[in-house]
Scaffold this motif. Sequence first.
Motif, PDB file in Angstrom:
ATOM      1  N   SER A 125       0.859  -1.205   0.102  1.00 16.57           N
ATOM      2  CA  SER A 125      -0.043   0.011  -0.130  1.00 16.57           C
ATOM      3  C   SER A 125       0.609   1.271   0.028  1.00 16.57           C
ATOM      4  O   SER A 125       0.392   2.247  -0.490  1.00 16.57           O
ATOM      5  N   GLU A 126       2.137   1.181   0.691  1.00 20.09           N
ATOM      6  CA  GLU A 126       2.906   2.214   0.573  1.00 20.09           C
ATOM      7  C   GLU A 126       3.440   2.605  -0.673  1.00 20.09           C
ATOM      8  O   GLU A 126       3.844   3.840  -1.186  1.00 20.09           O
ATOM      9  N   ARG A 127       3.671   1.624  -1.533  1.00 18.16           N
ATOM     10  CA  ARG A 127       4.035   1.784  -2.944  1.00 18.16           C
ATOM     11  C   ARG A 127       2.928   2.609  -3.653  1.00 18.16           C
ATOM     12  O   ARG A 127       3.288   3.079  -4.590  1.00 18.16           O
ATOM     13  N   VAL A 128       1.915   2.477  -3.394  1.00 18.56           N
ATOM     14  CA  VAL A 128       0.758   3.325  -4.034  1.00 18.56           C
ATOM     15  C   VAL A 128       0.859   4.718  -3.632  1.00 18.56           C
ATOM     16  O   VAL A 128       0.804   5.668  -4.307  1.00 18.56           O
ATOM     17  N   TYR A 160      -4.834  -1.581 -11.610  1.00 14.44           N
ATOM     18  CA  TYR A 160      -4.153  -2.394 -10.852  1.00 14.44           C
ATOM     19  C   TYR A 160      -2.940  -1.395 -10.224  1.00 14.44           C
ATOM     20  O   TYR A 160      -2.475  -0.392 -10.582  1.00 14.44           O
ATOM     21  N   PRO A 161      -2.778  -1.985  -8.984  1.00 17.88           N
ATOM     22  CA  PRO A 161      -1.479  -1.351  -8.241  1.00 17.88           C
ATOM     23  C   PRO A 161      -0.163  -1.304  -8.672  1.00 17.88           C
ATOM     24  O   PRO A 161       0.181  -2.041  -9.814  1.00 17.88           O
ATOM     25  N   PRO A 162       0.679  -0.197  -8.696  1.00 17.46           N
ATOM     26  CA  PRO A 162       1.967  -0.313  -9.110  1.00 17.46           C
ATOM     27  C   PRO A 162       3.069  -1.387  -8.966  1.00 17.46           C
ATOM     28  O   PRO A 162       3.239  -1.664  -7.758  1.00 17.46           O
ATOM     29  N   VAL A 163       3.418  -2.098  -9.642  1.00 16.70           N
ATOM     30  CA  VAL A 163       4.434  -2.995  -9.295  1.00 16.70           C
ATOM     31  C   VAL A 163       5.918  -2.780  -9.989  1.00 16.70           C
ATOM     32  O   VAL A 163       5.821  -2.188 -11.220  1.00 16.70           O
ATOM     33  N   ASP A 164       6.752  -2.735  -9.311  1.00 22.86           N
ATOM     34  CA  ASP A 164       8.347  -2.473  -9.683  1.00 22.86           C
ATOM     35  C   ASP A 164       8.812  -3.537 -10.730  1.00 22.86           C
ATOM     36  O   ASP A 164       9.676  -4.337 -10.503  1.00 22.86           O
ATOM     37  N   ILE A 176       0.992  -9.169  -5.641  1.00 22.95           N
ATOM     38  CA  ILE A 176       2.178  -8.480  -6.573  1.00 22.95           C
ATOM     39  C   ILE A 176       3.373  -9.564  -6.843  1.00 22.95           C
ATOM     40  O   ILE A 176       4.024  -9.579  -7.874  1.00 22.95           O
ATOM     41  N   ALA A 177       3.551 -10.488  -6.019  1.00 19.64           N
ATOM     42  CA  ALA A 177       4.691 -11.703  -6.142  1.00 19.64           C
ATOM     43  C   ALA A 177       4.383 -12.277  -7.538  1.00 19.64           C
ATOM     44  O   ALA A 177       5.189 -12.594  -8.344  1.00 19.64           O
ATOM     45  N   MET A 178       3.109 -12.407  -8.018  1.00 20.98           N
ATOM     46  CA  MET A 178       2.850 -13.094  -9.299  1.00 20.98           C
ATOM     47  C   MET A 178       3.171 -12.269 -10.394  1.00 20.98           C
ATOM     48  O   MET A 178       3.743 -12.635 -11.586  1.00 20.98           O
ATOM     49  N   VAL A 179       2.904 -10.932 -10.232  1.00 18.43           N
ATOM     50  CA  VAL A 179       3.272 -10.031 -11.301  1.00 18.43           C
ATOM     51  C   VAL A 179       4.912  -9.946 -11.442  1.00 18.43           C
ATOM     52  O   VAL A 179       5.320 -10.082 -12.443  1.00 18.43           O
ATOM     53  N   GLU A 180       5.513 -10.055 -10.175  1.00 17.83           N
ATOM     54  CA  GLU A 180       6.831  -9.948 -10.396  1.00 17.83           C
ATOM     55  C   GLU A 180       7.599 -11.139 -11.117  1.00 17.83           C
ATOM     56  O   GLU A 180       8.477 -10.940 -11.909  1.00 17.83           O
ATOM     57  N   ALA A 181       6.987 -12.372 -10.883  1.00 14.44           N
ATOM     58  CA  ALA A 181       7.409 -13.486 -11.459  1.00 14.44           C
ATOM     59  C   ALA A 181       6.956 -13.434 -12.986  1.00 14.44           C
ATOM     60  O   ALA A 181       7.933 -13.695 -13.906  1.00 14.44           O
ATOM     61  N   GLN A 182       6.192 -12.833 -13.367  1.00 13.60           N
ATOM     62  CA  GLN A 182       5.638 -12.578 -14.891  1.00 13.60           C
ATOM     63  C   GLN A 182       6.780 -11.827 -15.463  1.00 13.60           C
ATOM     64  O   GLN A 182       7.175 -11.946 -16.370  1.00 13.60           O
ATOM     65  N   ALA A 183       7.229 -10.621 -14.702  1.00 16.73           N
ATOM     66  CA  ALA A 183       8.004  -9.786 -15.416  1.00 16.73           C
ATOM     67  C   ALA A 183       9.335 -10.318 -15.470  1.00 16.73           C
ATOM     68  O   ALA A 183       9.893  -9.974 -16.524  1.00 16.73           O
ATOM     69  N   CYS A 184       9.629 -11.528 -14.723  1.00 15.26           N
ATOM     70  CA  CYS A 184      11.016 -12.270 -15.229  1.00 15.26           C
ATOM     71  C   CYS A 184      10.680 -13.004 -16.290  1.00 15.26           C
ATOM     72  O   CYS A 184      11.758 -13.889 -16.527  1.00 15.26           O
ATOM     73  N   LEU A 189       3.687  -5.865 -17.875  1.00 17.93           N
ATOM     74  CA  LEU A 189       3.794  -4.386 -18.129  1.00 17.93           C
ATOM     75  C   LEU A 189       2.430  -3.514 -17.984  1.00 17.93           C
ATOM     76  O   LEU A 189       2.592  -2.476 -17.457  1.00 17.93           O
ATOM     77  N   LYS A 190       1.458  -4.274 -18.054  1.00 20.92           N
ATOM     78  CA  LYS A 190       0.095  -3.700 -17.959  1.00 20.92           C
ATOM     79  C   LYS A 190      -0.187  -3.321 -16.317  1.00 20.92           C
ATOM     80  O   LYS A 190      -0.908  -2.459 -15.689  1.00 20.92           O
ATOM     81  N   PHE A 191       0.748  -3.699 -15.410  1.00 14.65           N
ATOM     82  CA  PHE A 191       1.004  -3.532 -14.021  1.00 14.65           C
ATOM     83  C   PHE A 191       2.003  -2.412 -13.585  1.00 14.65           C
ATOM     84  O   PHE A 191       2.290  -2.530 -12.434  1.00 14.65           O
ATOM     85  N   SER A 192       2.725  -1.772 -14.503  1.00 14.55           N
ATOM     86  CA  SER A 192       3.674  -1.048 -14.071  1.00 14.55           C
ATOM     87  C   SER A 192       3.284   0.288 -13.362  1.00 14.55           C
ATOM     88  O   SER A 192       2.116   0.691 -13.571  1.00 14.55           O
ATOM     89  N   ALA A 193       4.410   0.928 -13.035  1.00  7.76           N
ATOM     90  CA  ALA A 193       4.023   2.195 -12.120  1.00  7.76           C
ATOM     91  C   ALA A 193       3.666   3.091 -13.003  1.00  7.76           C
ATOM     92  O   ALA A 193       2.941   4.007 -12.491  1.00  7.76           O
TER      93      ALA A 193
END
Length: 387
Positions: A21-24, A190-194, A288-296, A356-360
């Motif tokens: 939530s702090e990333r938001v 969607y929330p921002p993912v790094d 968020i962890a699922m998005v981070e995995a997809q980004a990899c 990419l659709k979950f990017s900041a």
Amino acid sequence: MFLHTPRVAIVHEWLEHFAGSERVVEQLLLLYPQAELFAVMDFLPKEERKFLNGKKVNTSFVQKLPFSRKFFRHYLGLMPLAVEQWDFTGFDIIISSHHAVAKGVITGPDQLHVCYVHSPMRYAWDMQTTYLRQSGLQSGLKSLYLRWLLHRLRNVDVRTASGVDVFIANSNYIARRIRKVWRRHATTIYPPVDVENFALSTNPRKDYIVVSRMVPYKRVDLIVSAFCRIPDRNLIVVGAGTEYDKIAALAGSAPNIKLAGRLPQEEMVRAIQGARAFVFAAEEDFGIAMVEAQACGTPVIAYGRGGALDIVNTSKDKPTGVLFDEQTPEAIIEAIHEFERQESLITTHNCCENALKFSATAFRTHIKAIVEKSYDQLFSDNATLEI
């Protein structure tokens, strides 16, 4: 469009650690650097305050209550009162980052209140029974008090929903929760993912991986139990928490399961980049962890509830993973077999593109658009907002 630079307030529940939530809040401050920031309390450690860029945090009276640093959640019953005491006179736009009480701020008819919802209070609504059971509070005086307090919080939660002009949900799952408990429409952003720090890798991929806090609802135990039954597949378990000893006991001496504990960020990313698939068994509001995995470029095998439905593409067009319907070891094993049947169709490129659709950047673009559109509608002849 704004005729003048609007005065913006950003309201957050509490600042304890820099997490999802702090990333938001971080991205909202990048979008509105002139905004003033409000939080019920601020106990962020010095090393995690960089995203605030030295900005002052306006706190509430809860900050000064006895033992609030360690036991501030015990003051949850006072927090709805606390957020009502802030004076937002002179602000044009109030953006609340809500999972408990933030949306309860008091605003006027010429102020736009946009609420970004991480989740309605799960422990006060459909998760109350689960929360009480996991806390060992199914009976007794303390249980009775908590049931009364949660009843009060539900009443406040419904009442304060009427003070919000526009609701934004962090997933379609949370949009359905909002419709259920508040009877309001919500737009999903969607929330921002790094994703930039979870780069695509084309290295050979061999083992399955789970990266998670080891707490009961994450259901890491189910994943470990599943791999105990398929010894010809290797599993790397990354993370720590209250369930670690239980997970270690389940894994026993199984040679195909490696408990890596908590890893530094760079090592964790390399482990995900080298994984054949990322396994996830929890029901999350987003995940968020699922998005981070997809980004990899890593495919995801996940429980098909909650945010996983937004993240994992299971269509024939550019699939990025497989979903399973039950939180059982048997369902996980079948999902692994199904993934291996489809593995040639689930490419690293598709997974990375999906993330990419979950990017900041995407988050800031969508938030800016909805705030500007809503502000224009607020002062148009038709004053009814329905975004």
